[in-house]
Motif scaffolding. Structure first.
Motif, PDB file in Angstrom:
ATOM      1  N   LEU C  73       0.692  -1.289  -0.096  1.00 49.79           N
ATOM      2  CA  LEU C  73       0.132   0.018   0.135  1.00 49.79           C
ATOM      3  C   LEU C  73       0.644   1.290   0.112  1.00 49.79           C
ATOM      4  O   LEU C  73       0.740   1.996  -0.802  1.00 49.79           O
ATOM      5  CB  LEU C  73      -0.851   0.076   1.199  1.00 49.79           C
ATOM      6  CG  LEU C  73      -2.078  -0.976   1.285  1.00 49.79           C
ATOM      7  CD1 LEU C  73      -2.936  -0.891   2.550  1.00 49.79           C
ATOM      8  CD2 LEU C  73      -2.927  -1.002   0.069  1.00 49.79           C
ATOM      9  N   ILE C  74       1.749   1.149   0.796  1.00 44.70           N
ATOM     10  CA  ILE C  74       2.924   2.321   0.770  1.00 44.70           C
ATOM     11  C   ILE C  74       3.470   2.488  -0.590  1.00 44.70           C
ATOM     12  O   ILE C  74       3.539   3.733  -1.076  1.00 44.70           O
ATOM     13  CB  ILE C  74       4.138   2.080   1.738  1.00 44.70           C
ATOM     14  CG1 ILE C  74       3.304   2.199   3.356  1.00 44.70           C
ATOM     15  CG2 ILE C  74       4.910   3.299   1.878  1.00 44.70           C
ATOM     16  CD1 ILE C  74       4.404   1.916   4.352  1.00 44.70           C
ATOM     17  N   ALA C  75       3.942   1.562  -1.102  1.00 42.61           N
ATOM     18  CA  ALA C  75       4.673   1.579  -2.416  1.00 42.61           C
ATOM     19  C   ALA C  75       3.495   2.305  -3.492  1.00 42.61           C
ATOM     20  O   ALA C  75       3.845   2.991  -4.195  1.00 42.61           O
ATOM     21  CB  ALA C  75       4.774   0.122  -2.855  1.00 42.61           C
ATOM     22  N   VAL C  76       2.186   1.806  -3.469  1.00 42.10           N
ATOM     23  CA  VAL C  76       1.269   2.068  -4.475  1.00 42.10           C
ATOM     24  C   VAL C  76       1.095   3.663  -4.472  1.00 42.10           C
ATOM     25  O   VAL C  76       0.933   4.500  -5.292  1.00 42.10           O
ATOM     26  CB  VAL C  76       0.010   1.319  -4.682  1.00 42.10           C
ATOM     27  CG1 VAL C  76      -0.733   1.297  -3.541  1.00 42.10           C
ATOM     28  CG2 VAL C  76      -0.654   1.735  -6.190  1.00 42.10           C
ATOM     29  N   ASN C 205       1.639   9.733   2.991  1.00 41.52           N
ATOM     30  CA  ASN C 205       1.085   9.162   4.412  1.00 41.52           C
ATOM     31  C   ASN C 205      -0.348   9.310   4.486  1.00 41.52           C
ATOM     32  O   ASN C 205      -0.979   8.315   4.755  1.00 41.52           O
ATOM     33  CB  ASN C 205       1.910  10.061   5.284  1.00 41.52           C
ATOM     34  CG  ASN C 205       1.576   9.670   6.752  1.00 41.52           C
ATOM     35  OD1 ASN C 205       0.612   9.996   7.413  1.00 41.52           O
ATOM     36  ND2 ASN C 205       2.277   8.564   7.116  1.00 41.52           N
ATOM     37  N   ILE C 206      -0.949  10.535   4.091  1.00 41.67           N
ATOM     38  CA  ILE C 206      -2.282  10.567   4.190  1.00 41.67           C
ATOM     39  C   ILE C 206      -3.015   9.749   3.217  1.00 41.67           C
ATOM     40  O   ILE C 206      -3.900   8.872   3.735  1.00 41.67           O
ATOM     41  CB  ILE C 206      -2.698  12.181   3.897  1.00 41.67           C
ATOM     42  CG1 ILE C 206      -2.571  13.095   5.089  1.00 41.67           C
ATOM     43  CG2 ILE C 206      -4.216  12.209   3.634  1.00 41.67           C
ATOM     44  CD1 ILE C 206      -2.694  14.473   4.779  1.00 41.67           C
ATOM     45  N   ARG C 207      -2.695   9.552   1.904  1.00 43.42           N
ATOM     46  CA  ARG C 207      -3.358   8.650   1.026  1.00 43.42           C
ATOM     47  C   ARG C 207      -3.251   7.366   1.632  1.00 43.42           C
ATOM     48  O   ARG C 207      -4.071   6.581   1.188  1.00 43.42           O
ATOM     49  CB  ARG C 207      -2.245   8.822  -0.171  1.00 43.42           C
ATOM     50  CG  ARG C 207      -2.471  10.172  -1.036  1.00 43.42           C
ATOM     51  CD  ARG C 207      -2.444  10.072  -2.381  1.00 43.42           C
ATOM     52  NE  ARG C 207      -3.108   9.092  -3.118  1.00 43.42           N
ATOM     53  CZ  ARG C 207      -3.429   9.494  -4.276  1.00 43.42           C
ATOM     54  NH1 ARG C 207      -3.492  10.627  -4.854  1.00 43.42           N
ATOM     55  NH2 ARG C 207      -4.130   8.394  -5.101  1.00 43.42           N
ATOM     56  N   PHE C 208      -1.994   7.044   2.001  1.00 43.06           N
ATOM     57  CA  PHE C 208      -1.809   5.543   2.579  1.00 43.06           C
ATOM     58  C   PHE C 208      -2.670   5.115   3.641  1.00 43.06           C
ATOM     59  O   PHE C 208      -3.355   4.004   3.706  1.00 43.06           O
ATOM     60  CB  PHE C 208      -0.417   5.475   3.200  1.00 43.06           C
ATOM     61  CG  PHE C 208      -0.250   4.169   4.098  1.00 43.06           C
ATOM     62  CD1 PHE C 208      -0.110   3.072   3.471  1.00 43.06           C
ATOM     63  CD2 PHE C 208       0.244   4.477   5.328  1.00 43.06           C
ATOM     64  CE1 PHE C 208       0.140   1.798   4.414  1.00 43.06           C
ATOM     65  CE2 PHE C 208       0.460   3.492   6.374  1.00 43.06           C
ATOM     66  CZ  PHE C 208       0.273   2.015   5.786  1.00 43.06           C
ATOM     67  N   ARG C 209      -3.204   6.269   4.454  1.00 44.99           N
ATOM     68  CA  ARG C 209      -4.077   5.683   5.733  1.00 44.99           C
ATOM     69  C   ARG C 209      -5.353   5.834   5.086  1.00 44.99           C
ATOM     70  O   ARG C 209      -6.032   4.952   5.715  1.00 44.99           O
ATOM     71  CB  ARG C 209      -3.605   7.060   6.563  1.00 44.99           C
ATOM     72  CG  ARG C 209      -2.491   6.550   7.586  1.00 44.99           C
ATOM     73  CD  ARG C 209      -1.967   7.832   8.215  1.00 44.99           C
ATOM     74  NE  ARG C 209      -2.918   8.642   8.921  1.00 44.99           N
ATOM     75  CZ  ARG C 209      -2.671   9.849   9.503  1.00 44.99           C
ATOM     76  NH1 ARG C 209      -1.584  10.588   8.866  1.00 44.99           N
ATOM     77  NH2 ARG C 209      -3.484  10.409   9.998  1.00 44.99           N
ATOM     78  N   ILE C 210      -5.645   6.523   4.220  1.00 43.96           N
ATOM     79  CA  ILE C 210      -7.013   6.597   3.545  1.00 43.96           C
ATOM     80  C   ILE C 210      -7.140   5.003   3.045  1.00 43.96           C
ATOM     81  O   ILE C 210      -8.319   4.593   3.159  1.00 43.96           O
ATOM     82  CB  ILE C 210      -7.187   7.739   2.665  1.00 43.96           C
ATOM     83  CG1 ILE C 210      -7.364   9.104   3.099  1.00 43.96           C
ATOM     84  CG2 ILE C 210      -8.431   7.223   1.757  1.00 43.96           C
ATOM     85  CD1 ILE C 210      -7.349  10.164   2.263  1.00 43.96           C
ATOM     86  N   ARG C 211      -6.058   4.641   2.181  1.00 44.30           N
ATOM     87  CA  ARG C 211      -6.467   3.312   1.342  1.00 44.30           C
ATOM     88  C   ARG C 211      -6.360   2.229   2.616  1.00 44.30           C
ATOM     89  O   ARG C 211      -7.392   1.304   2.362  1.00 44.30           O
ATOM     90  CB  ARG C 211      -5.095   3.206   0.661  1.00 44.30           C
ATOM     91  CG  ARG C 211      -5.155   1.907  -0.399  1.00 44.30           C
ATOM     92  CD  ARG C 211      -4.317   1.713  -1.221  1.00 44.30           C
ATOM     93  NE  ARG C 211      -4.586   2.582  -2.267  1.00 44.30           N
ATOM     94  CZ  ARG C 211      -4.509   2.064  -3.836  1.00 44.30           C
ATOM     95  NH1 ARG C 211      -4.796   0.992  -3.983  1.00 44.30           N
ATOM     96  NH2 ARG C 211      -5.101   2.725  -4.742  1.00 44.30           N
ATOM     97  N   LYS C 212      -5.580   2.279   3.715  1.00 44.07           N
ATOM     98  CA  LYS C 212      -5.629   1.319   4.717  1.00 44.07           C
ATOM     99  C   LYS C 212      -7.199   1.031   5.214  1.00 44.07           C
ATOM    100  O   LYS C 212      -7.665   0.048   5.401  1.00 44.07           O
ATOM    101  CB  LYS C 212      -4.831   1.546   5.803  1.00 44.07           C
ATOM    102  CG  LYS C 212      -4.077   0.505   6.338  1.00 44.07           C
ATOM    103  CD  LYS C 212      -2.874   0.681   7.151  1.00 44.07           C
ATOM    104  CE  LYS C 212      -3.259   1.476   8.291  1.00 44.07           C
ATOM    105  NZ  LYS C 212      -1.650   1.619   9.132  1.00 44.07           N
ATOM    106  N   LEU C 213      -7.643   2.452   5.617  1.00 45.72           N
ATOM    107  CA  LEU C 213      -9.127   2.530   6.080  1.00 45.72           C
ATOM    108  C   LEU C 213     -10.204   1.779   4.824  1.00 45.72           C
ATOM    109  O   LEU C 213     -10.891   1.081   5.270  1.00 45.72           O
ATOM    110  CB  LEU C 213      -9.705   4.059   6.368  1.00 45.72           C
ATOM    111  CG  LEU C 213      -8.917   4.521   7.738  1.00 45.72           C
ATOM    112  CD1 LEU C 213      -9.617   5.729   7.847  1.00 45.72           C
ATOM    113  CD2 LEU C 213      -9.387   3.513   8.871  1.00 45.72           C
ATOM    114  N   GLU C 214      -9.846   2.149   3.757  1.00 47.35           N
ATOM    115  CA  GLU C 214     -10.873   1.786   2.725  1.00 47.35           C
ATOM    116  C   GLU C 214     -10.607   0.021   2.667  1.00 47.35           C
ATOM    117  O   GLU C 214     -11.485  -0.363   2.627  1.00 47.35           O
ATOM    118  CB  GLU C 214     -10.314   2.089   1.335  1.00 47.35           C
ATOM    119  CG  GLU C 214     -10.884   3.641   1.134  1.00 47.35           C
ATOM    120  CD  GLU C 214     -10.459   4.305  -0.193  1.00 47.35           C
ATOM    121  OE1 GLU C 214     -10.902   5.262  -0.555  1.00 47.35           O
ATOM    122  OE2 GLU C 214      -9.451   3.472  -1.022  1.00 47.35           O
TER     123      GLU C 214
END
Lengths: 68, 219, 220
Positions: C73-76, C205-214
């Protein structure tokens, strides 16, 4: 802390020192009339808003993460 | 030592299979010859710059067509067979070497035919030939790994083109410059930079392929 | 609050570079005139992009080692953020080039290289969208990312140096050093670069956290 403050003062004092014109046309008029500060103010406002917006997104995310 | 015997065995296997069907060889050869002929009919004579670029574009597409097959068209059964008899490193090295040989053969024939059909002055023939060989090697080392990646993803040719073009463009820029130097008959020391960078790219790509292929293979 | 220190530092650096970048004196150069100030805003985009792509490749390597979905997820998201900065860098560069070099796309190796590098990461996103199964997608795209990265390094750092370029520091042109040795440009340029790198990492970092929540939501 003191050092950085001194450094900032040194920088600010150098704002007003513009190099002598050597044939290359620069926007001297904009500076001497002080209108440049209007541009600076607008840019500063835009970027501050952008950063505060990022902070607010960050905070909302944190709340969501806590909820899970 | 085991690795070398495995590579030898796989290489021989690959060649025997190819020799039996002659599918890739004949197909790609026909493709190259007909493209060259079509280009000849539509261009008749070309300025040197176009001559050079055209040759590399033909070679690029021939290489994509030839090397895509190396993984995409392998049957499930054969892949399973490879899996049992050899280590992943041996497989990727064997594939790269086989593709290199295939591409060197192909581009030599293509160059021969191309220069017969299109008359053009080449200043330093030996260096031009070296550029063609180097180009064939670079194409095969880059495309083999990309083909392995694309074969895992729904096996379509579009993906192969999308994935390989950005990676191959730096190589092609360098090769076109190198072969242009050869055409102008510039002193060979001028081209040393390009040859060095091309060799470096090849080494990097092969090393990275060797490191990454085991992850791709284990599935 | 202590966790946010780097975000605040990055913000302060960016704001500082905006103010000083507009006000501080710059060397008087023909052709460039005042537009040399773009250096403080256009070039940091590239630094941020390269740092964020490096983060992407490091996380792809970590994914292959651990098979932990987090790294994928961090990579993408790093690639997505890198693409954003790449596009901003290309567009801002085109505006500047139109003014100084006479056309938005002068045939310059650095421009072409940057465009090709952007293409490479677009190919990465296409590759991801063509795969459905999550584990397979993560693995194969990580492999492509690692494979493409060294080529991108050659593209951005080696090729422009071999050919003549309009950009400073390439093909015999003087580097930045020649321009800012006699001036205060460094005091603005380096903080600007650091600040924008920080902002880029923050966005990632923000995008990664959003994606994790999704992802968590999708699993439920």
């Amino acid at each position: 802390m003191k050092k950085t403050v001194l450094f900032m003062i040194a920088l600010i004092s150098s704002f007003t020192v513009f190099a002598q014109n050597n044939g290359v046309e620069m926007a001297e008029e904009l500076r001497s009339s002080g209108k440049i500060y209007v541009v600076v103010a607008v840019m500063l406002l835009l970027f501050t808003a952008f950063i505060l917006y990022l902070f607010s997104i960050d905070r909302r995310l944190k709340k969501l993460e806590k909820g899970n | 030592m085991k690795l070398i015997t495995e590579i030898r065995y796989l290489l021989k296997k690959e060649m025997v299979l190819e020799w039996r069907s002659k599918y890739a060889l004949n197909g790609i050869l026909l493709y190259v010859v007909s493209t060259v002929f079509v280009c000849y009919l539509s261009f008749k004579t070309t300025p040197p710059l176009v001559w050079n670029a055209l040759f590399w574009i033909i070679m690029l597409f021939a290489a994509i067509n030839a090397i895509t097959k190396s993984f995409v068209q392998e049957s499930k059964g054969r892949l399973l067979y490879y899996y049992q008899i050899a280590s992943p490193q041996a497989i990727i090295i064997a594939k790269i070497i086989y593709n290199m040989l295939l591409m060197i053969l192909m581009s030599t024939i293509a160059l021969f035919f191309y220069s017969i059909v299109f008359q053009n002055e080449v200043g330093d023939k030996l260096l031009y030939f070296a550029a063609v060989i180097l180009g064939a090697i670079s194409f095969s080392s880059v495309f083999t790994m990309i083909s392995a990646i694309a074969s895992k993803a729904n096996n379509n040719g579009t993906l192969m083109a999308i994935l390989s073009f950005p990676v191959i463009i730096p190589v092609i820029i360098l090769i076109i410059k190198l072969s242009k130097n050869a055409m102008d008959g510039l002193d060979r020391s001028v081209s040393l930079d390009e040859i060095g960078v091309l060799t470096a790219i090849n080494l990097i790509v092969i090393t990275v392929s060797l490191l990454l292929f085991p992850y791709l293979w284990r599935d | 609050m202590s966790k946010n220190w780097w975000k605040i530092t990055a913000s302060v650096f960016v704001l500082y570079s905006v103010v000083t970048g507009l006000l501080l004196k710059v060397p008087m150069l023909p052709i460039l005139h005042e537009s040399i100030r773009n250096l403080y805003f256009h070039v940091p985009m590239w630094f941020a992009m390269i740092v964020i792509y490096t983060i992407a490749v490091v996380n792809s390597i970590r994914y292959l080692q651990t098979n932990d979905e987090k790294y994928d997820l961090i990579a993408v998201e790093s690639v997505n953020t890198g693409l954003l900065f790449g596009f901003i860098g290309l567009l801002s560069g085109m505006i500047w080039a139109n003014f100084t070099w006479g056309s938005p796309w002068p045939n310059d190796p650095k421009l072409n290289s940057a465009a090709i590098a952007t293409l490479m990461y677009l190919a990465y996103t296409v590759l991801r969208s063509s795969l459905d199964e999550e584990q397979k997608r993560a693995k194969i795209s990580a492999i492509y990312n690692i494979f493409a990265f060294p080529v991108m390094v050659v593209l951005l750092f080696v090729l422009p140096r071999l050919t003549d370029s309009l950009h400073p520091g390439n093909g015999g042109n003087p580097g930045f050093g020649a321009y800012d040795l006699d001036s205060n440009m460094r005091f603005v340029f380096y903080p600007a670069v650091l600040g924008w790198i920080g902002i880029a990492i923050w966005i990632m970092n923000i995008r990664f956290r959003i994606r994790k929540l999704e992802n968590i939501k999708n699993q439920i």
